[in-house]
Motif scaffolding. Structure first.
Motif, PDB file in Angstrom:
ATOM      1  N   TYR A 170      -0.102  11.767   5.765  1.00  0.00           N
ATOM      2  CA  TYR A 170      -0.333  10.631   4.880  1.00  0.00           C
ATOM      3  C   TYR A 170       0.385  10.914   3.561  1.00  0.00           C
ATOM      4  O   TYR A 170       0.184  11.974   2.959  1.00  0.00           O
ATOM      5  CB  TYR A 170      -1.824  10.443   4.612  1.00  0.00           C
ATOM      6  CG  TYR A 170      -2.620   9.846   5.749  1.00  0.00           C
ATOM      7  CD1 TYR A 170      -2.457  10.290   7.069  1.00  0.00           C
ATOM      8  CD2 TYR A 170      -3.566   8.848   5.522  1.00  0.00           C
ATOM      9  CE1 TYR A 170      -3.202   9.744   8.106  1.00  0.00           C
ATOM     10  CE2 TYR A 170      -4.326   8.308   6.551  1.00  0.00           C
ATOM     11  CZ  TYR A 170      -4.134   8.757   7.833  1.00  0.00           C
ATOM     12  OH  TYR A 170      -4.878   8.223   8.866  1.00  0.00           O
ATOM     13  N   SER A 171       1.194   9.963   3.121  1.00  0.00           N
ATOM     14  CA  SER A 171       2.056  10.202   1.961  1.00  0.00           C
ATOM     15  C   SER A 171       2.162   8.956   1.091  1.00  0.00           C
ATOM     16  O   SER A 171       2.005   7.827   1.568  1.00  0.00           O
ATOM     17  CB  SER A 171       3.482  10.585   2.418  1.00  0.00           C
ATOM     18  OG  SER A 171       3.461  11.622   3.355  1.00  0.00           O
ATOM     19  N   ARG A 172       2.476   9.194  -0.189  1.00  0.00           N
ATOM     20  CA  ARG A 172       2.785   8.090  -1.096  1.00  0.00           C
ATOM     21  C   ARG A 172       4.270   7.787  -0.921  1.00  0.00           C
ATOM     22  O   ARG A 172       5.123   8.606  -1.220  1.00  0.00           O
ATOM     23  CB  ARG A 172       2.457   8.466  -2.533  1.00  0.00           C
ATOM     24  CG  ARG A 172       2.551   7.292  -3.508  1.00  0.00           C
ATOM     25  CD  ARG A 172       1.704   7.525  -4.733  1.00  0.00           C
ATOM     26  NE  ARG A 172       0.280   7.643  -4.446  1.00  0.00           N
ATOM     27  CZ  ARG A 172      -0.509   6.617  -4.124  1.00  0.00           C
ATOM     28  NH1 ARG A 172      -0.007   5.391  -4.061  1.00  0.00           N
ATOM     29  NH2 ARG A 172      -1.785   6.803  -3.874  1.00  0.00           N
ATOM     30  N   MET A 173       4.558   6.589  -0.434  1.00  0.00           N
ATOM     31  CA  MET A 173       5.921   6.247  -0.031  1.00  0.00           C
ATOM     32  C   MET A 173       6.557   5.183  -0.920  1.00  0.00           C
ATOM     33  O   MET A 173       7.676   4.747  -0.668  1.00  0.00           O
ATOM     34  CB  MET A 173       5.929   5.822   1.439  1.00  0.00           C
ATOM     35  CG  MET A 173       5.446   6.951   2.349  1.00  0.00           C
ATOM     36  SD  MET A 173       5.123   6.480   4.067  1.00  0.00           S
ATOM     37  CE  MET A 173       6.784   6.295   4.685  1.00  0.00           C
ATOM     38  N   SER A 174       5.815   4.760  -1.929  1.00  0.00           N
ATOM     39  CA  SER A 174       6.379   3.865  -2.946  1.00  0.00           C
ATOM     40  C   SER A 174       5.591   4.061  -4.232  1.00  0.00           C
ATOM     41  O   SER A 174       4.589   4.777  -4.265  1.00  0.00           O
ATOM     42  CB  SER A 174       6.316   2.401  -2.490  1.00  0.00           C
ATOM     43  OG  SER A 174       5.033   1.855  -2.728  1.00  0.00           O
ATOM     44  N   ASP A 175       6.017   3.378  -5.294  1.00  0.00           N
ATOM     45  CA  ASP A 175       5.325   3.486  -6.579  1.00  0.00           C
ATOM     46  C   ASP A 175       4.162   2.516  -6.697  1.00  0.00           C
ATOM     47  O   ASP A 175       3.491   2.478  -7.740  1.00  0.00           O
ATOM     48  CB  ASP A 175       6.314   3.233  -7.724  1.00  0.00           C
ATOM     49  CG  ASP A 175       7.363   4.329  -7.829  1.00  0.00           C
ATOM     50  OD1 ASP A 175       7.039   5.482  -7.477  1.00  0.00           O
ATOM     51  OD2 ASP A 175       8.507   4.028  -8.251  1.00  0.00           O
ATOM     52  N   ALA A 176       3.922   1.744  -5.663  1.00  0.00           N
ATOM     53  CA  ALA A 176       2.796   0.815  -5.703  1.00  0.00           C
ATOM     54  C   ALA A 176       1.491   1.601  -5.830  1.00  0.00           C
ATOM     55  O   ALA A 176       1.338   2.672  -5.242  1.00  0.00           O
ATOM     56  CB  ALA A 176       2.781  -0.042  -4.439  1.00  0.00           C
ATOM     57  N   PRO A 177       0.541   1.095  -6.619  1.00  0.00           N
ATOM     58  CA  PRO A 177      -0.702   1.849  -6.849  1.00  0.00           C
ATOM     59  C   PRO A 177      -1.613   1.859  -5.624  1.00  0.00           C
ATOM     60  O   PRO A 177      -1.562   0.975  -4.774  1.00  0.00           O
ATOM     61  CB  PRO A 177      -1.345   1.086  -8.013  1.00  0.00           C
ATOM     62  CG  PRO A 177      -0.833  -0.319  -7.860  1.00  0.00           C
ATOM     63  CD  PRO A 177       0.568  -0.181  -7.345  1.00  0.00           C
ATOM     64  N   GLY A 178      -2.460   2.896  -5.584  1.00  0.00           N
ATOM     65  CA  GLY A 178      -3.508   2.959  -4.565  1.00  0.00           C
ATOM     66  C   GLY A 178      -2.989   2.906  -3.148  1.00  0.00           C
ATOM     67  O   GLY A 178      -1.942   3.457  -2.807  1.00  0.00           O
ATOM     68  N   ALA A 179      -3.738   2.193  -2.306  1.00  0.00           N
ATOM     69  CA  ALA A 179      -3.422   2.129  -0.881  1.00  0.00           C
ATOM     70  C   ALA A 179      -2.082   1.449  -0.612  1.00  0.00           C
ATOM     71  O   ALA A 179      -1.444   1.723   0.407  1.00  0.00           O
ATOM     72  CB  ALA A 179      -4.542   1.392  -0.149  1.00  0.00           C
ATOM     73  N   LYS A 180      -1.647   0.585  -1.522  1.00  0.00           N
ATOM     74  CA  LYS A 180      -0.419  -0.183  -1.276  1.00  0.00           C
ATOM     75  C   LYS A 180       0.821   0.703  -1.182  1.00  0.00           C
ATOM     76  O   LYS A 180       1.823   0.299  -0.595  1.00  0.00           O
ATOM     77  CB  LYS A 180      -0.231  -1.224  -2.374  1.00  0.00           C
ATOM     78  CG  LYS A 180      -1.302  -2.309  -2.378  1.00  0.00           C
ATOM     79  CD  LYS A 180      -1.078  -3.298  -3.503  1.00  0.00           C
ATOM     80  CE  LYS A 180      -2.160  -4.373  -3.509  1.00  0.00           C
ATOM     81  NZ  LYS A 180      -1.962  -5.327  -4.638  1.00  0.00           N
ATOM     82  N   GLY A 181       0.754   1.892  -1.765  1.00  0.00           N
ATOM     83  CA  GLY A 181       1.918   2.768  -1.729  1.00  0.00           C
ATOM     84  C   GLY A 181       1.870   3.828  -0.636  1.00  0.00           C
ATOM     85  O   GLY A 181       2.784   4.653  -0.536  1.00  0.00           O
ATOM     86  N   ILE A 182       0.823   3.787   0.198  1.00  0.00           N
ATOM     87  CA  ILE A 182       0.611   4.868   1.160  1.00  0.00           C
ATOM     88  C   ILE A 182       1.064   4.474   2.559  1.00  0.00           C
ATOM     89  O   ILE A 182       0.802   3.369   3.036  1.00  0.00           O
ATOM     90  CB  ILE A 182      -0.866   5.287   1.182  1.00  0.00           C
ATOM     91  CG1 ILE A 182      -1.256   5.867  -0.187  1.00  0.00           C
ATOM     92  CG2 ILE A 182      -1.136   6.310   2.281  1.00  0.00           C
ATOM     93  CD1 ILE A 182      -2.730   6.180  -0.316  1.00  0.00           C
ATOM     94  N   GLY A 183       1.764   5.407   3.209  1.00  0.00           N
ATOM     95  CA  GLY A 183       2.141   5.288   4.607  1.00  0.00           C
ATOM     96  C   GLY A 183       2.029   6.659   5.244  1.00  0.00           C
ATOM     97  O   GLY A 183       1.287   7.517   4.768  1.00  0.00           O
ATOM     98  N   ALA A 184       2.765   6.894   6.314  1.00  0.00           N
ATOM     99  CA  ALA A 184       2.699   8.194   6.981  1.00  0.00           C
ATOM    100  C   ALA A 184       4.008   8.512   7.673  1.00  0.00           C
ATOM    101  O   ALA A 184       4.715   7.615   8.157  1.00  0.00           O
ATOM    102  CB  ALA A 184       1.558   8.230   7.988  1.00  0.00           C
TER     103      ALA A 184
END
Length: 386
Positions: A170-184
């Protein structure tokens, strides 16, 4: 509404029970004593017998059966020990299912059949030093370029850490805050820049290795993307099935504790008669049996209703939360029934109590499950930061 198992399910359950009880007891004892995971030769045997990827599509090397079948097998294995059951857990309700649902065809075809054959192990990396229950606070970053992703960060409390052959990160894949920036993304062991800390020494979970994982400019190809930024809800949908597996681990441990206490109560004599003849013991046995049956029904309801997809957050959280709590209760009462024998390491009951406690922390704590349940009841998520 039919609560009975089919003949095929009963046959599968009996096959798993015989294998687990007759062949894994010595292995379970060895893993507990040495704190080592299931060896690769045993994993291959699991695979040959069809115990890995039970509910994985036949296209990717699984048996193509349902979630109930996978959980029936898992329960029989965990009655022997959580360590010998863990490969079944990871292959049927763990991160492999996220790969199957959302991964690229290239990764699925390369990894999942190998897992089902017992040649590879896949673990999930979610928690971090400052992101456990507050998972959306994670800071591990996967930066996308034309050639793939570059990953930097640290993960903690990864069951299988340092031992698994691949990791759903699980990684932060954009600068969007919170869950919106997370993918894998998927990272294979041996990738340059991927290193591991010392193995954790835990109260229980012996035979299930855990270690910190460090990502220092780890590069993976674009095909290793599982879900992009904003895909966090999909990841958690897949994780709802893991909750059913977590609950089944608790159920199997508690069932084994109950079975041991029931047998002991009929053999142990005090004041000239078996202790089961005392009403205090009878009440304990009845209460344990009620909790076990209720837990099994909650778990199987969640799994059955998800046969065409993934369980709902409410159903899976109810099942996990209840199983986590009753497992601690049942193991504690069963230990008391055995008295000093229950407290002795020689008889296995204290191990069940230690292991049962861990599952109420792993995969989302008991309290977090209750928040999930409340959220489902009122139809909105609660802001924990407000």
């Amino acid at each position: 509404m039919d609560f009975s198992y089919t003949n095929d399910q009963l046959e599968l359950q009996e096959t798993a029970r015989k294998f687990a009880q007759n062949e894994l007891a010595d292995l379970a004892k060895e893993l507990e004593e040495k704190n080592e995971p299931v060896p690769h030769d045993w994993l291959k045997r699991y695979g040959e017998l069809g115990f890995l990827g039970i509910n994985i599509s036949e296209e990717y090397g699984g048996l193509g059966l349902g979630n109930i079948e996978a959980l029936l097998v898992l329960e029989e294995f965990v009655k022997v020990s959580a360590a010998v059951a863990f490969p079944v857990f990871e292959s049927s309700v763990g991160p492999v299912r996220a790969l199957e649902h959302f991964g690229s065809e290239a990764v699925k075809k390369r990894i999942i059949p190998a897992v089902c054959r017992g040649e590879k192990i896949v673990a999930v990396c979610m928690s971090e030093p400052e992101a456990g229950s507050a998972l959306t606070d994670l800071t591990t970053k996967a930066v996308k370029s034309d050639n793939g992703y570059t990953i930097n960060g640290q993960k903690r409390w990864c069951s299988g850490g340092g031992h698994a052959d691949g990791y759903v990160v699980y990684s932060r894949m954009s600068d969007a805050p919170g869950a919106k920036g997370i993918g894998a993304v998927f990272v294979e062991k041996g990738t340059k820049g991927l290193t591991f800390g010392e193995r954790e020494q835990l109260m229980g979970f012996r035979g299930v290795p855990s270690a910190d994982i460090f990502f220092d400019d780890v590069e993976v190809p674009l095909e290793n993307e599982i879900v992009p930024a904003g895909g966090f809800p999909k990841l958690m949908e897949a994780f709802d099935l893991e909750r059913c597996g977590n609950a089944t681990m608790c159920l199997g441990i508690a069932q084994a504790a109950f079975d041991h206490a029931l047998e002991y109560s009929q053999e142990r004599k005090q004041f000239g008669k078996p202790i089961v003849d005392f009403q205090a013991i009878q009440i304990k046995l009845a209460e344990m049996a009620m909790k076990l049956e209720a837990s099994r029904l909650l778990i199987h309801r969640a799994a059955q209703q998800a046969n065409d997809g993934l369980p709902s957050l409410k159903d899976s959280s109810l099942a996990k939360c209840f199983a986590n709590e009753i497992s601690r209760d049942v193991c504690g009462v069963a230990l008391q029934v055995l008295g000093a024998y229950g407290y002795s390491k020689s008889y296995g009951m204290e191990q069940r109590l230690r292991d049962s406690w861990g599952w109420g922390i792993a995969g989302g704590t008991i309290d977090i499950q209750k928040v999930n349940i409340a959220s489902a009841l009122v139809g909105r998520r609660f802001n924990q930061r407000g």
